[in-house]
Write a protein that holds these residues in place. Structure first.
Motif, PDB file in Angstrom:
ATOM      1  N   THR A   3       0.791  -1.238   0.000  1.00 40.52           N
ATOM      2  CA  THR A   3       0.000   0.000   0.000  1.00 40.52           C
ATOM      3  C   THR A   3       0.817   1.279   0.000  1.00 40.52           C
ATOM      4  O   THR A   3       0.346   2.324  -0.384  1.00 40.52           O
ATOM      5  N   PHE A   4       2.076   1.202   0.463  1.00 42.55           N
ATOM      6  CA  PHE A   4       2.939   2.379   0.605  1.00 42.55           C
ATOM      7  C   PHE A   4       2.330   3.479   1.467  1.00 42.55           C
ATOM      8  O   PHE A   4       2.578   4.656   1.248  1.00 42.55           O
ATOM      9  N   TYR A   5       1.484   3.104   2.449  1.00 40.83           N
ATOM     10  CA  TYR A   5       0.957   4.125   3.363  1.00 40.83           C
ATOM     11  C   TYR A   5       2.088   4.707   4.196  1.00 40.83           C
ATOM     12  O   TYR A   5       2.914   3.983   4.723  1.00 40.83           O
ATOM     13  N   LYS A   6       2.079   6.041   4.337  1.00 43.03           N
ATOM     14  CA  LYS A   6       3.092   6.693   5.173  1.00 43.03           C
ATOM     15  C   LYS A   6       2.674   6.619   6.643  1.00 43.03           C
ATOM     16  O   LYS A   6       3.484   6.491   7.538  1.00 43.03           O
ATOM     17  N   TYR A   7       1.359   6.711   6.872  1.00 40.98           N
ATOM     18  CA  TYR A   7       0.826   6.585   8.231  1.00 40.98           C
ATOM     19  C   TYR A   7      -0.101   5.370   8.297  1.00 40.98           C
ATOM     20  O   TYR A   7      -0.838   5.102   7.349  1.00 40.98           O
ATOM     21  N   TYR A  22       0.686   5.233  13.589  1.00 37.59           N
ATOM     22  CA  TYR A  22       2.153   5.170  13.551  1.00 37.59           C
ATOM     23  C   TYR A  22       2.618   5.577  12.168  1.00 37.59           C
ATOM     24  O   TYR A  22       1.860   5.492  11.196  1.00 37.59           O
ATOM     25  N   SER A  23       3.864   6.017  12.087  1.00 35.98           N
ATOM     26  CA  SER A  23       4.408   6.342  10.770  1.00 35.98           C
ATOM     27  C   SER A  23       5.339   5.225  10.319  1.00 35.98           C
ATOM     28  O   SER A  23       5.794   4.405  11.124  1.00 35.98           O
ATOM     29  N   VAL A  24       5.618   5.207   9.033  1.00 37.27           N
ATOM     30  CA  VAL A  24       6.427   4.135   8.465  1.00 37.27           C
ATOM     31  C   VAL A  24       7.731   4.719   7.939  1.00 37.27           C
ATOM     32  O   VAL A  24       7.713   5.629   7.110  1.00 37.27           O
ATOM     33  N   SER A  30       7.787  -0.468   1.511  1.00 36.34           N
ATOM     34  CA  SER A  30       7.393  -1.444   0.491  1.00 36.34           C
ATOM     35  C   SER A  30       6.867  -2.742   1.118  1.00 36.34           C
ATOM     36  O   SER A  30       6.426  -3.632   0.407  1.00 36.34           O
ATOM     37  N   LEU A  31       6.954  -2.853   2.436  1.00 36.79           N
ATOM     38  CA  LEU A  31       6.508  -4.100   3.081  1.00 36.79           C
ATOM     39  C   LEU A  31       5.114  -3.995   3.670  1.00 36.79           C
ATOM     40  O   LEU A  31       4.566  -4.956   4.206  1.00 36.79           O
ATOM     41  N   ASP A  68       9.207  -2.534  12.910  1.00 43.50           N
ATOM     42  CA  ASP A  68       9.449  -3.672  12.015  1.00 43.50           C
ATOM     43  C   ASP A  68       8.113  -4.170  11.460  1.00 43.50           C
ATOM     44  O   ASP A  68       7.065  -3.908  12.042  1.00 43.50           O
ATOM     45  N   VAL A  69       8.201  -4.884  10.353  1.00 41.26           N
ATOM     46  CA  VAL A  69       7.026  -5.566   9.808  1.00 41.26           C
ATOM     47  C   VAL A  69       7.263  -7.050  10.046  1.00 41.26           C
ATOM     48  O   VAL A  69       8.313  -7.573   9.695  1.00 41.26           O
TER      49      VAL A  69
END
Ligand code: ADP
Ligand code: ZN
Ligand code: ZN
Length: 811
Positions: A3-7, A22-24, A30-31, A68-69
Motif C-alpha cells: 500500500t505504501f501508506y506513510k501513516y 504510527y508512521s512508516v 514497500s513491506l 518492524d514488519v
C-alpha cells in the motif's frame, strides 16, 4: 498487496478500545499491507499490532515510527475488518484482542524484562556482607539469565531488591522479544532448465532424472531422490552444470492423516433437491439466512455438499462450521472425498504449524472450502458466499474464555456483512433460531424424512420410578433394556448406551458421618475414577488418591453413590461377559487420535456395545447401531439454567437419532424419572416443534430469551469477602445508574447479584448478576456507561468482572 501508506492505523493486542497511528520509515514502506503485523513502540515496551488501514496524522501528537514488519504476507484481508469491529462492539471486547482471538494462536510477540548477572555481581557472591536473600538471588542468576516475572513469582524475590541489584551494578536488565514471526515452510524443489538433447550417451541415472523432470513441472528434491535412489550427488552436479535448478518453494504441512477414496454425489431425493434449489437460488442476491430443520439421518450433509459445489462453481468461498473435533473429522472426510484438495481445515486438533499453513492456504485462495470448528468462522476467505453452521443448536459454538462469542450468531453477521447466505442446520434447532423463523428473520427449509425411507427409531419410555427398589446393576439398566441388549447382540448388531456423566461414582460419601468427599479448591464433590485410582474434580482437575478416609471423622467406609460411565461399563461387562465393550468419554479420548480409533473400531464392527457421554450424541453416522439405551434422561433437567429443558430435549433427540441409520430399523429405550415432562415427550416423538411450542410459552411468561436479551456480569476472586463486596457494590452501582434514567428504569431489569450455582471453582469465589432487557442496544449502552463511570471496579486485579453478552451457561 503493498500500500505504501506513510501513516498506519494500528490495533495493538492489548485491552484498549482504540487504534493508534504510527508512521512508516522509508525502509519499510514497500513491506506494508493491511492484515500484516508490525512491531511498534508502546510506552516503554515494544508490542505487536495489526495494520488496519491508512492512518491519519492529526498533528496533535508526536507520531512514532513502527519498528518492524513481522509477516511476509497478510494474516487477514481488508474485507473482514468491519466484522472485527462489529464483534468488538457487540461483545464489548477490545479490537486488538478480537483480532488476536480470531487468528491462529501463538502469533503475539511479547516484550519481557530479562535479568542477568554482571561480573561485579559474581564478585559480590564471595563477599560476606550479603544477606541470605541476596545470596539466593545471586546464585539463581549465576545459573543463567531469567525473566523478571519468573524471579518475582517463583523464587519470591521482591521487585525492589532486583532494582537495587541493577542500580549497584550487580545485575543487568534488558528487554527481549518472545513470540514468533510468521514464516512459511519451504522445501527444496527441482525443475529442468534446458532440454538435454540428445540423451543417448548419458548415464541411465541422468536419463531417468531428465525423464521425470520432463513429465513434471517441478518436483520436491526429496521425492526425486525417492524415485531415483542414490542420486543426491548427481542432482547437485547437474544443477552446477546448469541443467536443472534447485529452489525453495512454500509447502504446506499436511494435517490429513489418512488418504480418502474420492466419491461422487448420489442422486438427491425430492426433499433434498427442493432444499438445494431454494437455497441456491439466492446465491449472488445478497444476504439471506436459512434454518434447515432436518430429522436425524435425513441427508443434511449431502445437501451441504451440493450447495458447496454450486457456490464454488460461482467462485463463492464456503465455510462449514461443525461443533466438535470428532465431527469435523467426519465432515472433513466426506468433503475431502467429494472436493479433494479444495478443502482446508481449521480446528484445535492441528499443531500450530499445521494450523498456520491451512490459514495461509485459505488466504492465498488455494482452498475455497473451509471446514472447521467454532474459530473457523474467522477463516480468511474473501467475502464468503455460503456459510453453513451444522448442528447449530450445539453449545460448543459458544466460546468460554477471552472473547465470549457465539460462532453460530456471528456466522449470521459475517454472512450479512459479506452479502452471502448462511444456513443453520439441525435436527433439533435451538429455540432462538426457530423463533427467528417465526418472526421472519430466517427462512425455513425442511427435510422431514430419513434418506431411502428409513423409518425414525421407535422410542420406548421406561419409568425409572418403578424400579427404585431393585438393587445393583439392574437398578440402572432395567429389565426391558437388558432384554433388548441381549436380542441385539444375538443378531450381531450394535448397541449404544448413553449416560451423560463420566467417571465411576459422582457422589462419594462417608457412611459413618454423611460428609461427602469434596474438592479442596471448588464447591463440588469429587468423582471417583476407579480405573485411574483417584478422585477427580471435574471443574478444576484436582485429583486425590482413592480410596481415602473421610476428612472429617477418619472413617474408611466410603459409599460410592452416583452413576458414571465407568460404573456403567463395569455393569455391562458383568451382565454381558461375551460382548466387546468400548467407552467414549473425555477420560478415554485424551490422546490425539483416540476418538477416531474408537469410531473406526465401531465402523469395523470390532465393538458390540459403545458406552458414552454426550460425545456420542452428536451427528455421527453409525449404520449398524440398531439399539440405543438412554440410561438416565433427566441428568440435565434440573440444572439451574433456563435452557435446561432445551438442552435435555436436544441431547435426547440427538442420541435417539443415532439408532437405525442403516438398513435395519432402530429402537430406543429412554429411561427416566420424569416421563411426563414435555422435554422427554418431545424427544420421544423427535418433534422439535412440539417442544418449541411448549417451551416458548414459558420463555414468554418469564421474559427470557428469545423475548429478551441478557448481559451477564461474572464476578470472581480469591478472597471470599472482597468478591462478595465487589458483587454487592456493582449491584448498587447498577441500580443507582438505572434510577437516574427513565428509559433504563422502564426497559432494564437487574437480577442479582447472587452467588453462582457453583460458588467456588479453582479457589475463585464466584458471583453473578444479570442485566436483562428487550433491546440489546440499550443493554450495551447501560453496561458501557456503568463500566466507563466505574473503571476501578471493572479493572480491579483482585476481583475480576467479566462481561458476557448472550451468556450460555448460567452455572
Ligand atoms: P444427516 O446429516 O441429516 O444426519 P447424512 O447426510 O449423514 O444425514 O445422511 C445419512 C446417510 O444417508 C449417509 O450415509 C449419506 O451418505 C446417505 N445419503 C444422503 N443423501 C442420500 C441420497 N440422496 N441417496 C442415497 N444416500 C444418501
Ligand atoms: Zn466421616
Ligand atoms: Zn476442583
Amino acid at each position: 498487496m503493498t500500500t505504501f501508506y506513510k501513516y498506519l492505523e494500528v490495533a495493538v493486542a492489548l485491552p484498549l478500545n482504540q487504534t493508534y497511528t504510527y508512521s512508516v520509515p522509508d525502509s519499510l514502506l514497500s513491506l506494508i499491507s493491511i492484515g500484516k503485523r508490525v512491531l511498534v513502540p508502546f510506552g516503554k515496551r515494544r508490542i505487536s499490532g495489526f495494520i488496519m488501514g491508512k492512518g491519519e496524522n492529526s498533528g496533535h501528537y508526536p507520531i512514532k515510527n513502527i519498528l518492524d514488519v513481522l509477516d511476509e504476507s497478510p494474516l487477514f484481508l481488508p474485507d473482514i475488518i468491519p466484522f472485527f469491529y462489529w464483534i468488538s462492539d457487540y461483545y464489548m471486547h477490545p479490537i486488538g484482542e478480537v483480532i488476536k482471538s480470531a487468528l491462529p494462536g501463538g502469533l503475539t510477540l511479547t516484550d519481557s524484562i530479562i535479568i542477568s548477572i554482571t561480573p561485579k555481581g559474581i564478585k559480590a557472591l564471595d563477599s560476606d556482607k550479603i544477606n541470605p536473600l541476596e545470596k539466593k538471588l545471586l546464585i539463581r542468576l549465576q545459573q543463567g539469565k531469567c525473566l523478571l516475572k519468573t524471579l518475582c513469582k517463583n523464587i519470591e524475590i521482591p521487585g525492589a531488591m532486583i532494582h537495587k541489584f541493577v542500580n549497584q551494578g550487580w545485575a543487568d536488565s534488558h528487554r527481549e522479544l518472545h513470540g514468533k514471526r510468521t514464516m512459511e515452510k519451504t522445501e527444496r524443489f527441482v525443475s529442468l532448465i534446458r532440454p538435454c538433447r540428445p540423451v543417448h550417451g548419458l548415464s541411465e541415472k541422468r536419463k531417468e532424472i531428465i525423464n521425470i523432470l520432463e513429465s513434471k513441472k517441478d518436483i520436491s528434491l526429496k521425492t526425486l531422490k525417492e524415485y531415483v535412489p542414490k542420486s543426491g550427488q548427481l542432482i547437485t552436479s547437474m544443477s552446477k552444470q546448469g541443467f536443472l535448478s534447485i529452489f525453495p518453494k512454500p509447502v504446506y504441512r499436511d494435517p490429513f492423516g489418512e488418504s480418502i477414496v474420492p466419491d461422487s454425489s448420489p442422486e438427491l431425493n425430492q426433499e433434498q433437491s427442493d432444499v438445494v434449489s431454494k437455497a441456491a437460488a439466492s446465491f449472488d442476491k445478497g444476504f439471506a439466512a436459512y434454518l434447515l430443520a432436518g430429522v436425524t439421518g435425513s441427508g443434511k450433509t449431502e445437501v451441504y455438499m451440493r450447495l458447496a459445489a454450486e457456490a464454488i462453481a460461482k467462485n463463492l468461498p464456503v465455510i462449514i462450521l461443525v461443533p466438535e473435533i470428532a465431527l469435523i473429522s467426519q465432515m472433513e472426510r466426506r468433503f475431502r472425498a467429494r472436493f479433494g484438495e479444495q478443502v482446508a481445515v481449521l480446528h484445535s486438533g492441528l499443531s500450530s504449524g499445521e494450523r498456520f499453513d491451512q490459514w495461509m492456504r485459505i488466504i492465498k485462495k488455494k482452498a475455497p472450502i473451509v471446514v472447521g470448528a467454532r474459530s473457523a468462522v474467522f477463516a480468511p476467505v474473501e467475502n464468503p458466499g455460503l456459510i453453513i453452521v451444522d448442528e447449530e443448536h450445539d453449545t460448543s459454538y459458544k466460546q468460554g474464555a477471552d472473547l465470549l462469542y457465539n460462532a453460530r450468531d456471528i456466522a449470521v453477521v459475517r454472512a450479512k456483512l459479506s452479502g452471502g447466505i448462511v444456513i443453520l442446520g439441525s435436527a433439533t434447532p435451538s429455540v432462538q433460531s426457530f423463533y427467528n423463523v417465526r418472526t421472519g428473520k430466517f427462512k425455513e427449509l425442511a427435510l422431514t424424512k430419513r434418506v431411502e425411507k428409513r423409518p425414525l427409531p421407535y422410542i420406548q419410555i421406561v419409568d425409572l420410578r418403578q424400579t427404585r427398589d431393585l438393587r445393583g446393576a439392574r437398578r440402572f439398566i432395567t429389565q426391558p433394556l437388558i432384554n433388548a441388549v441381549k436380542e441385539t447382540l444375538e443378531k450381531k448388531e450394535q448397541v449404544l448406551l448413553f449416560l451423560n456423566r463420566r467417571g465411576f461414582a459422582s457422589f462419594p460419601v462417608c457412611a459413618a458421618c454423611g460428609e461427602s468427599i469434596r474438592c479442596e479448591h471448588c464447591d463440588i464433590t469429587l468423582t471417583l475414577h476407579r480405573l485411574a485410582g483417584s478422585y477427580k474434580c471435574h471443574y478444576c482437575g484436582f485429583t486425590k488418591n482413592a480410596p481415602c478416609n473421610c476428612s472429617v471423622c477418619g472413617s474408611s467406609d466410603i459409599k460410592h453413590l452416583g452413576l458414571g460411565t465407568e460404573k456403567l461399563e463395569a455393569a455391562v461387562k458383568a451382565l454381558f461377559p461375551e460382548a466387546r465393550v468400548a467407552r467414549m468419554d473425555r477420560d478415554t479420548t485424551t490422546r490425539k487420535g483416540s476418538i477416531l480409533k474408537i469410531l473406526k473400531s465401531l465402523r469395523n464392527r470390532a465393538v458390540d456395545v459403545l458406552i458414552g457421554t454426550q460425545m456420542v450424541a452428536k451427528g455421527h453416522d453409525f449404520p449398524n447401531i440398531t439399539l440405543v439405551g438412554i440410561i438416565c434422561a433427566d441428568l440435565s433437567l434440573s440444572f439451574p439454567d433456563f435452557r435446561a429443558g432445551e438442552r435435555t430435549f436436544q441431547l435426547l433427540a440427538q442420541v435417539a437419532g443415532r439408532a437405525g441409520r442403516g438398513n435395519v430399523p432402530g429402537r430406543v429405550f429412554l429411561q427416566t424419572y420424569a416421563p411426563e415432562h414435555f422435554s422427554i415427550i418431545a424427544a420421544k416423538h423427535q418433534d422439535f416443534k412440539f417442544f418449541y411450542n411448549t417451551e416458548i410459552g414459558f420463555r414468554k411468561a418469564l421474559n427470557y430469551p428469545p423475548f429478551s436479551r441478557i448481559i451477564q456480569l461474572r464476578i470472581s476472586g480469591k478472597n471470599i469477602d472482597k468478591t462478595r463486596e465487589t458483587a454487592q457494590v456493582l449491584g448498587r452501582l447498577c441500580r443507582e445508574k438505572q434510577k437516574k434514567n427513565t428509559a433504563f428504569l422502564r426497559n432494564i431489569e437487574i437480577l442479582g447479584p447472587i452467588e453462582a450455582p457453583v460458588a467456588k471453582i479453582a479457589n475463585q469465589y464466584r458471583w453473578q448478576m444479570l442485566i436483562k432487557g428487550n433491546k440489546i442496544k440499550e443493554l450495551h449502552q447501560f453496561t458501557r456507561q456503568v463500566g466507563a463511570e466505574n473503571p476501578k471496579v471493572f479493572n480491579d486485579s483482585k476481583v475480576k468482572v467479566i462481561i458476557d453478552v448472550d451468556p450460555f451457561f448460567m452455572s
